[in-house]
Design a protein around this motif. Structure first.
Motif, PDB file in Angstrom:
ATOM      1  N   ILE A 106       0.842  -1.203   0.000  1.00  0.00           N
ATOM      2  CA  ILE A 106       0.000   0.000   0.000  1.00  0.00           C
ATOM      3  C   ILE A 106       0.874   1.248   0.000  1.00  0.00           C
ATOM      4  N   LYS A 107       1.892   1.244   0.839  1.00  0.00           N
ATOM      5  CA  LYS A 107       2.798   2.393   0.931  1.00  0.00           C
ATOM      6  C   LYS A 107       3.404   2.736  -0.427  1.00  0.00           C
ATOM      7  N   LYS A 108       3.781   1.706  -1.189  1.00  0.00           N
ATOM      8  CA  LYS A 108       4.438   1.930  -2.471  1.00  0.00           C
ATOM      9  C   LYS A 108       3.461   2.330  -3.573  1.00  0.00           C
ATOM     10  N   ASN A 109       2.165   2.033  -3.389  1.00  0.00           N
ATOM     11  CA  ASN A 109       1.200   2.263  -4.459  1.00  0.00           C
ATOM     12  C   ASN A 109       0.299   3.471  -4.242  1.00  0.00           C
ATOM     13  N   ILE A 110       0.427   4.145  -3.107  1.00  0.00           N
ATOM     14  CA  ILE A 110      -0.358   5.366  -2.907  1.00  0.00           C
ATOM     15  C   ILE A 110       0.240   6.481  -3.772  1.00  0.00           C
ATOM     16  N   GLU A 111      -0.599   7.145  -4.521  1.00  0.00           N
ATOM     17  CA  GLU A 111      -0.118   8.195  -5.413  1.00  0.00           C
ATOM     18  C   GLU A 111       0.413   9.395  -4.634  1.00  0.00           C
ATOM     19  N   HIS A 112      -0.241   9.732  -3.513  1.00  0.00           N
ATOM     20  CA  HIS A 112       0.194  10.866  -2.689  1.00  0.00           C
ATOM     21  C   HIS A 112       0.320  10.406  -1.237  1.00  0.00           C
ATOM     22  N   PRO A 113       1.381   9.633  -0.897  1.00  0.00           N
ATOM     23  CA  PRO A 113       1.485   9.057   0.449  1.00  0.00           C
ATOM     24  C   PRO A 113       1.670  10.078   1.559  1.00  0.00           C
ATOM     25  N   LEU A 114       2.113  11.288   1.203  1.00  0.00           N
ATOM     26  CA  LEU A 114       2.335  12.312   2.218  1.00  0.00           C
ATOM     27  C   LEU A 114       1.296  13.433   2.136  1.00  0.00           C
ATOM     28  N   ARG A 115       0.188  13.163   1.429  1.00  0.00           N
ATOM     29  CA  ARG A 115      -0.917  14.124   1.308  1.00  0.00           C
ATOM     30  C   ARG A 115      -2.224  13.373   1.589  1.00  0.00           C
ATOM     31  N   PRO A 116      -2.615  13.230   2.855  1.00  0.00           N
ATOM     32  CA  PRO A 116      -3.785  12.419   3.216  1.00  0.00           C
ATOM     33  C   PRO A 116      -5.080  12.838   2.542  1.00  0.00           C
ATOM     34  N   THR A 117      -5.211  14.101   2.200  1.00  0.00           N
ATOM     35  CA  THR A 117      -6.481  14.577   1.634  1.00  0.00           C
ATOM     36  C   THR A 117      -6.495  14.562   0.105  1.00  0.00           C
ATOM     37  N   ASP A 158      -6.922  13.074  -3.384  1.00  0.00           N
ATOM     38  CA  ASP A 158      -7.468  11.985  -4.205  1.00  0.00           C
ATOM     39  C   ASP A 158      -7.532  10.643  -3.474  1.00  0.00           C
ATOM     40  N   PRO A 159      -8.366  10.544  -2.438  1.00  0.00           N
ATOM     41  CA  PRO A 159      -8.416   9.279  -1.681  1.00  0.00           C
ATOM     42  C   PRO A 159      -8.948   8.127  -2.540  1.00  0.00           C
ATOM     43  N   VAL A 160      -8.292   6.979  -2.418  1.00  0.00           N
ATOM     44  CA  VAL A 160      -8.719   5.762  -3.104  1.00  0.00           C
ATOM     45  C   VAL A 160      -8.611   4.613  -2.107  1.00  0.00           C
ATOM     46  N   THR A 161      -9.093   3.439  -2.523  1.00  0.00           N
ATOM     47  CA  THR A 161      -8.997   2.255  -1.679  1.00  0.00           C
ATOM     48  C   THR A 161      -8.010   1.267  -2.304  1.00  0.00           C
ATOM     49  N   LYS A 217      -8.321   2.582   2.989  1.00  0.00           N
ATOM     50  CA  LYS A 217      -8.409   3.925   2.423  1.00  0.00           C
ATOM     51  C   LYS A 217      -7.014   4.551   2.377  1.00  0.00           C
ATOM     52  N   SER A 218      -6.668   5.096   1.243  1.00  0.00           N
ATOM     53  CA  SER A 218      -5.346   5.706   1.101  1.00  0.00           C
ATOM     54  C   SER A 218      -5.148   6.854   2.092  1.00  0.00           C
ATOM     55  N   SER A 219      -6.218   7.557   2.415  1.00  0.00           N
ATOM     56  CA  SER A 219      -6.102   8.677   3.358  1.00  0.00           C
ATOM     57  C   SER A 219      -5.721   8.181   4.752  1.00  0.00           C
TER      58      SER A 219
END
Length: 436
Positions: free
Chosen positions: A250-261, A263-266, A271-273
């Motif tokens: 999950i960590k490697k596939n989140i588009e914005h790992p340091l921006r919780p708000t 474009d949230p996806v699952t 939840k990416s957020s």
């Protein structure tokens, strides 16, 4: 002269990486193979815990590298890093009988004297000179100057004895060619001359440790290892009720790992957020510890002009932007292989390989005309004529081929047929007798 090769290993908390390179006449290193394997809890915080498991993995990597060379790998260089690795500043005084020219031999004696100094509960791993004071005058390179009194200002790098003890347990004495201090090798290979001179912080973001090296005036001034790394982010995400390997994915596939708000996806039911909140919090802690190293070194952020980041953690999307926002300093991610390394494939250009490449470049300065690969030499000898009469069995000896007779002595067709009929009858009688 046979081809010269260098073999190097980086033993990290998440994986062990090995590489084989051929040394060209120009000094360039041509990568012939890179092999890596994951380590599962046998190396923690950069220090070997399970010697036998580590040894098995190392031997497997060396065996795979050996498939890429015509010869046998007989020795390797190994990078040294880990949780307890840090620097200690030391001055070494050296008096000469009279004013005389300072030679490389004198400087070597000074460095040997520094390495003989003992540090309670720590082993000396390396000694890096910063500058020299000769007769009250500070210089970077004293060789060639005349003086009677020298003070060497040295950055000593030390670590708990268990680091080198367990490394030696993994390798036989003949196989271990030498230790290379990984953070120093990385800086030598990756930092520009301007960065080292004007002030730079090199941050190696590993799986379980983050190593900070501060350079000023062209030399290493401070080094420390923080027991935090990329794995901490995955462990935090796993608090959402998932396994660590899923959290890592999950960590490697989140588009914005340091921006919780953003474009949230699952991803894998998470939840990416939610994952990003954990990542941002832990990253903030790591950055705070990195920044604190400046004051621990007795410096201020104005003494550091640039931050350079490398290691697996540098691949976290947006990490450079967040570090820049927190420190107010420009941040550069090392994204290309070090100079002096020649690669063939995109896989060999991965940032995870830059550490072992740096070890190789440092090793090239020490190896001389030696090689980490032994190639059997074959001496051509004259071919001796074969004696066809020796060791011949009766079955091997064939009667000479009969030459057809000419003239009146040549048998007629009818005579040859009659003789052949007699032979066949004789063979049949012999076969009948053999059946009884």
């Amino acid at each position: 002269m046979d081809n010269q090769y260098i073999v190097a290993l980086e033993i990290g908390s998440s994986k062990i990486v090995g590489a084989l390179a051929e040394v060209a006449a120009s000094g360039q290193l041509f990568i012939r193979a890179v092999e890596s394997e994951q380590t599962i809890n046998c190396v923690r915080y950069g220090c070997i815990q399970n010697v036998e498991s580590t040894k098995a993995t190392v031997n497997h990597i060396i065996a795979k590298l050996n498939n890429h060379v015509d010869g046998d790998i007989t020795s390797v260089y190994v990078g040294v890093a880990g949780r307890t690795l840090h620097s200690v500043s030391m001055d070494v005084k050296y008096n000469l009988a009279s004013e005389q020219a300072i030679t490389n031999a004198i400087i070597n004696d000074i460095m040997k004297k520094a390495c003989r100094e003992s540090f309670p509960n720590y082993d000396t791993i390396d000694a890096v000179p910063r500058s020299f004071t000769i007769d009250n005058r500070e210089v970077k390179d004293p060789v060639g100057n005349f003086a009677s009194h020298i003070v060497a200002h040295i950055t000593m790098i030390v670590a708990k004895p268990i680091i080198s003890i367990n490394l030696k347990r993994v390798f036989s004495p003949n196989m271990l060619k030498g230790f290379i201090t990984l953070p120093v090798a990385l800086a030598d290979a990756m930092l520009t001359e301007d960065e080292r001179t004007l002030g730079c912080m090199l941050v190696d973001l590993g799986a379980e440790t983050t190593t900070v090296s501060i350079y000023r005036k062209g030399a290493l001034e401070y080094l420390n290892t923080i027991p935090l790394g990329g794995r901490n982010l995955s462990l935090d995400i796993s608090a959402l009720g998932i396994r660590e390997e899923v959290a890592e994915r999950i960590k490697k596939n989140i588009e914005h790992p340091l921006r919780p708000t953003a474009d949230p996806v699952t991803i894998d039911g998470i939840k990416s957020s939610d994952a990003a909140n954990y990542i941002l919090a832990r990253t903030g802690e790591i950055i705070a510890n990195i920044t604190n190293q400046v004051s621990n070194a007795g410096l201020t952020l104005s003494d550091v002009r640039t931050i350079v980041i490398t290691g697996g953690g540098a691949m976290l999307k947006g990490i450079d932007t967040v570090i820049a926002e927190n420190t107010g300093l420009p941040v550069r991610i090392i994204s290309s292989k070090p100079d002096g390394i020649n690669i063939r494939t995109a896989n060999e250009s991965r940032i995870e390989n830059f550490g072992v490449y740096s070890i190789m470049l440092a090793a090239a300065k020490h190896i001389g005309n030696d090689s980490c690969v032994f190639k059997q030499s074959y001496v051509a000898t004259p071919v001796q004529p074969t004696d066809t009469t020796v060791n011949k069995s009766p079955q091997d000896e064939k009667p000479p081929k009969k030459q057809p007779e000419s003239g009146k002595n040549r048998m007629s067709w009818w005579e040859r047929m009659k003789n052949r009929a007699v032979d066949i009858i004789s063979e049949e009688k012999e076969n009948e007798n053999d059946n009884y």
